[in-house]
Design a protein around this motif. Structure first.
Motif, PDB file in Angstrom:
ATOM      1  N   GLN A  17      19.767 -19.428   9.143  1.00 34.66           N
ATOM      2  CA  GLN A  17      21.230 -18.285   8.732  1.00 34.66           C
ATOM      3  C   GLN A  17      19.606 -17.950   7.764  1.00 34.66           C
ATOM      4  OE1 GLN A  17      23.365 -16.753  10.424  1.00 34.66           O
ATOM      5  NE2 GLN A  17      23.024 -15.095   8.528  1.00 34.66           N
ATOM      6  N   LEU A  18      19.577 -18.956   7.476  1.00 34.72           N
ATOM      7  CA  LEU A  18      17.916 -18.300   6.126  1.00 34.72           C
ATOM      8  C   LEU A  18      16.949 -17.868   6.616  1.00 34.72           C
ATOM      9  CD1 LEU A  18      17.131 -18.816   3.194  1.00 34.72           C
ATOM     10  CD2 LEU A  18      16.303 -20.938   3.594  1.00 34.72           C
ATOM     11  N   TYR A  19      16.454 -18.352   8.253  1.00 33.02           N
ATOM     12  CA  TYR A  19      15.444 -18.009   8.069  1.00 33.02           C
ATOM     13  C   TYR A  19      16.357 -16.293   9.186  1.00 33.02           C
ATOM     14  CZ  TYR A  19      12.237 -16.709  12.670  1.00 33.02           C
ATOM     15  OH  TYR A  19      12.067 -15.529  13.508  1.00 33.02           O
ATOM     16  N   LEU A  20      17.295 -15.871   9.379  1.00 30.77           N
ATOM     17  CA  LEU A  20      17.600 -14.647  10.018  1.00 30.77           C
ATOM     18  C   LEU A  20      17.736 -13.784   9.608  1.00 30.77           C
ATOM     19  CD1 LEU A  20      19.642 -15.824  13.341  1.00 30.77           C
ATOM     20  CD2 LEU A  20      17.439 -15.479  13.337  1.00 30.77           C
ATOM     21  N   ASP A  21      18.465 -13.571   8.066  1.00 30.75           N
ATOM     22  CA  ASP A  21      18.360 -13.228   7.011  1.00 30.75           C
ATOM     23  C   ASP A  21      17.210 -12.280   6.419  1.00 30.75           C
ATOM     24  OD1 ASP A  21      21.449 -12.941   7.761  1.00 30.75           O
ATOM     25  OD2 ASP A  21      21.488 -14.317   5.681  1.00 30.75           O
ATOM     26  N   ASN A  22      16.164 -14.034   6.239  1.00 28.14           N
ATOM     27  CA  ASN A  22      15.227 -13.030   5.694  1.00 28.14           C
ATOM     28  C   ASN A  22      13.725 -12.806   6.464  1.00 28.14           C
ATOM     29  OD1 ASN A  22      16.248 -13.632   3.096  1.00 28.14           O
ATOM     30  ND2 ASN A  22      16.383 -15.123   3.372  1.00 28.14           N
ATOM     31  N   ARG A  23      13.921 -12.917   7.588  1.00 24.21           N
ATOM     32  CA  ARG A  23      12.685 -13.033   8.445  1.00 24.21           C
ATOM     33  C   ARG A  23      11.501 -11.692   8.414  1.00 24.21           C
ATOM     34  NH1 ARG A  23      14.426 -13.535  14.646  1.00 24.21           N
ATOM     35  NH2 ARG A  23      15.577 -12.003  14.623  1.00 24.21           N
ATOM     36  N   LYS A  24      12.672 -10.333   8.049  1.00 28.54           N
ATOM     37  CA  LYS A  24      12.099  -9.119   7.838  1.00 28.54           C
ATOM     38  C   LYS A  24      10.928  -9.312   6.566  1.00 28.54           C
ATOM     39  CE  LYS A  24      14.405  -6.667  11.345  1.00 28.54           C
ATOM     40  NZ  LYS A  24      15.714  -5.903  12.034  1.00 28.54           N
ATOM     41  N   GLU A  25      11.934  -9.732   5.531  1.00 26.18           N
ATOM     42  CA  GLU A  25      12.001  -9.890   4.218  1.00 26.18           C
ATOM     43  C   GLU A  25      10.029 -10.280   4.477  1.00 26.18           C
ATOM     44  OE1 GLU A  25      12.287 -10.182  -0.480  1.00 26.18           O
ATOM     45  OE2 GLU A  25      13.983 -10.688   1.714  1.00 26.18           O
ATOM     46  N   ILE A  26      10.086 -11.397   4.658  1.00 27.14           N
ATOM     47  CA  ILE A  26       9.044 -12.565   4.448  1.00 27.14           C
ATOM     48  C   ILE A  26       8.001 -11.546   5.596  1.00 27.14           C
ATOM     49  CG2 ILE A  26       8.012 -14.627   5.436  1.00 27.14           C
ATOM     50  CD1 ILE A  26      10.591 -15.647   4.850  1.00 27.14           C
ATOM     51  N   ARG A  27       7.552 -11.483   6.451  1.00 26.92           N
ATOM     52  CA  ARG A  27       6.381 -10.849   7.482  1.00 26.92           C
ATOM     53  C   ARG A  27       6.208  -8.898   6.688  1.00 26.92           C
ATOM     54  NH1 ARG A  27       5.292 -11.705  12.539  1.00 26.92           N
ATOM     55  NH2 ARG A  27       4.678  -8.842  12.473  1.00 26.92           N
ATOM     56  N   SER A  28       7.532  -8.242   5.761  1.00 27.36           N
ATOM     57  CA  SER A  28       6.566  -7.267   4.915  1.00 27.36           C
ATOM     58  C   SER A  28       6.054  -8.511   4.032  1.00 27.36           C
ATOM     59  CB  SER A  28       7.488  -6.246   4.331  1.00 27.36           C
ATOM     60  OG  SER A  28       8.366  -7.008   3.890  1.00 27.36           O
ATOM     61  N   ILE A  29       6.515  -9.581   2.935  1.00 27.39           N
ATOM     62  CA  ILE A  29       5.558  -9.568   1.657  1.00 27.39           C
ATOM     63  C   ILE A  29       3.944 -10.314   2.859  1.00 27.39           C
ATOM     64  CG2 ILE A  29       5.489 -11.809   0.373  1.00 27.39           C
ATOM     65  CD1 ILE A  29       8.573 -11.353   0.643  1.00 27.39           C
ATOM     66  N   LEU A  30       4.390 -11.224   3.768  1.00 23.73           N
ATOM     67  CA  LEU A  30       3.138 -11.916   4.035  1.00 23.73           C
ATOM     68  C   LEU A  30       2.012 -10.617   4.695  1.00 23.73           C
ATOM     69  CD1 LEU A  30       4.510 -14.230   6.504  1.00 23.73           C
ATOM     70  CD2 LEU A  30       3.008 -14.406   4.729  1.00 23.73           C
ATOM     71  N   GLY A  31       2.392  -9.282   5.684  1.00 25.62           N
ATOM     72  CA  GLY A  31       1.871  -7.959   5.257  1.00 25.62           C
ATOM     73  C   GLY A  31       1.152  -7.782   4.279  1.00 25.62           C
ATOM     74  N   GLU A  32       0.970  -7.191   3.726  1.00 22.06           N
ATOM     75  CA  GLU A  32       1.076  -6.997   1.554  1.00 22.06           C
ATOM     76  C   GLU A  32       0.192  -7.703   1.142  1.00 22.06           C
ATOM     77  OE1 GLU A  32       4.451  -6.187  -0.860  1.00 22.06           O
ATOM     78  OE2 GLU A  32       5.480  -5.615   0.118  1.00 22.06           O
ATOM     79  N   LEU A  33       0.095  -9.450   1.804  1.00 21.50           N
ATOM     80  CA  LEU A  33      -0.858 -10.550   1.539  1.00 21.50           C
ATOM     81  C   LEU A  33      -1.887  -9.806   2.113  1.00 21.50           C
ATOM     82  CD1 LEU A  33       1.377 -13.108   0.519  1.00 21.50           C
ATOM     83  CD2 LEU A  33       0.502 -11.965  -1.165  1.00 21.50           C
ATOM     84  N   ALA A  34      -1.678  -9.841   3.664  1.00 20.53           N
ATOM     85  CA  ALA A  34      -3.025  -9.545   3.961  1.00 20.53           C
ATOM     86  C   ALA A  34      -3.990  -8.821   3.460  1.00 20.53           C
ATOM     87  CB  ALA A  34      -2.408  -9.483   5.650  1.00 20.53           C
ATOM     88  N   PRO A  35      -5.616  -9.741   3.761  1.00 23.37           N
ATOM     89  CA  PRO A  35      -6.737  -8.724   3.006  1.00 23.37           C
ATOM     90  C   PRO A  35      -6.703  -7.547   4.294  1.00 23.37           C
ATOM     91  CG  PRO A  35      -7.853 -10.437   4.758  1.00 23.37           C
ATOM     92  CD  PRO A  35      -5.811 -10.533   4.360  1.00 23.37           C
ATOM     93  N   ARG A  36      -7.005  -5.785   3.624  1.00 22.71           N
ATOM     94  CA  ARG A  36      -7.785  -4.736   3.797  1.00 22.71           C
ATOM     95  C   ARG A  36      -8.250  -4.428   4.329  1.00 22.71           C
ATOM     96  NH1 ARG A  36      -2.220  -4.371   5.164  1.00 22.71           N
ATOM     97  NH2 ARG A  36      -0.614  -3.797   2.963  1.00 22.71           N
ATOM     98  N   LEU A  37      -9.086  -4.986   6.158  1.00 22.25           N
ATOM     99  CA  LEU A  37     -10.082  -4.950   6.350  1.00 22.25           C
ATOM    100  C   LEU A  37     -10.217  -3.389   6.800  1.00 22.25           C
ATOM    101  CD1 LEU A  37     -10.046  -7.780   8.833  1.00 22.25           C
ATOM    102  CD2 LEU A  37     -11.311  -7.640   6.482  1.00 22.25           C
ATOM    103  N   PRO A  38     -11.873  -3.065   6.837  1.00 17.36           N
ATOM    104  CA  PRO A  38     -11.978  -1.631   6.740  1.00 17.36           C
ATOM    105  C   PRO A  38     -11.743  -1.425   9.086  1.00 17.36           C
ATOM    106  CG  PRO A  38     -13.718  -2.574   6.504  1.00 17.36           C
ATOM    107  CD  PRO A  38     -12.770  -3.469   6.226  1.00 17.36           C
ATOM    108  N   SER A  39     -11.865   0.071   8.817  1.00 16.43           N
ATOM    109  CA  SER A  39     -10.750  -0.133  10.925  1.00 16.43           C
ATOM    110  C   SER A  39     -11.681   1.356  11.256  1.00 16.43           C
ATOM    111  CB  SER A  39      -9.767  -0.108  10.676  1.00 16.43           C
ATOM    112  OG  SER A  39      -9.057   1.709  10.236  1.00 16.43           O
TER     113      SER A  39
END
Length: 199
Positions: free
Chosen positions: A101-123
């Motif tokens: 339940q903890l995983y299902l309730d928070n996985r979208k928020e965790i993915r967004s946090i991890l997305g913000e932490l990822a380095p922004r590489l040039p494209s």
């Protein structure tokens, strides 16, 4: 896809049964706070006093839960795969349900946090190129000296930048061959397995 936990992570998660399924919610909250704001030793000490458990046990539990939740969210593990991944830990059904339940309730928020932490590489945005050929100079009347000039436009953090590169055709052909070889290697089963595990 199942999540494979190392011996250290299993040991850290091993403190959860001692803490009890009621403490999983508190440890999950601390794990999410750690992802959002970083380590908070005072919050761990307060939780240890509240739950009547040692501070080290709380810290290990938070570290284990943080790893479990981030890796599961990163890989977008399904509900069944998550249950199978934690089933090997030998927890009670009630504790497994709390973790799920903890995983299902928070996985979208965790993915967004991890997305913000990822380095922004040039494209890549676009490429301009020009072929220059020097046919003669003062000292050498007949010569052919080709050069390829490329202007590579990149997007980085909503800004556009440009890089100018210059090379001779032989080096450019060698570079193309190496890139084609690398793309061919990416189609092998071994590389596909590695890439699948990296995601």
């Amino acid at each position: 896809m199942l999540l494979v936990l190392s011996a250290d992570h299993r040991a850290h998660l091993g403190c959860l049964p001692r803490a009890g399924s009621a403490a999983v919610g508190e440890l999950g909250r601390l794990a999410l706070e750690q992802l959002r704001r970083g380590a908070a030793p005072r919050a761990c000490e307060a939780a240890a006093r509240k739950l009547n458990i040692g501070v080290d046990t709380i810290q290990h539990g938070v570290e284990g839960l943080t790893y479990l939740l981030t890796e599961s969210s990163k890989l977008m593990i399904s509900e069944i795969d998550f249950q199978d991944s934690i089933h090997v830990l030998g927890f009670s059904d009630e504790l497994n349900k709390s973790l799920l339940q903890l995983y299902l309730d928070n996985r979208k928020e965790i993915r967004s946090i991890l997305g913000e932490l990822a380095p922004r590489l040039p494209s890549y945005h676009s490429l301009e190129w020009r072929l220059d050929v020097q046919l003669a100079s003062r000292s050498l009347r007949q010569q052919i000296k080709p050069a390829v000039t490329m202007k590579l436009h990149l997007n980085q953090n909503e800004d556009q930048t440009a890089r100018v590169l210059q090379t001779d055709p032989a080096t450019l052909l060698h570079l193309i061959q190496q890139l084609e070889q690398a793309l061919g290697e990416m189609k092998t089963n071994h590389c596909r397995r590695i890439v699948r595990n990296m995601k």
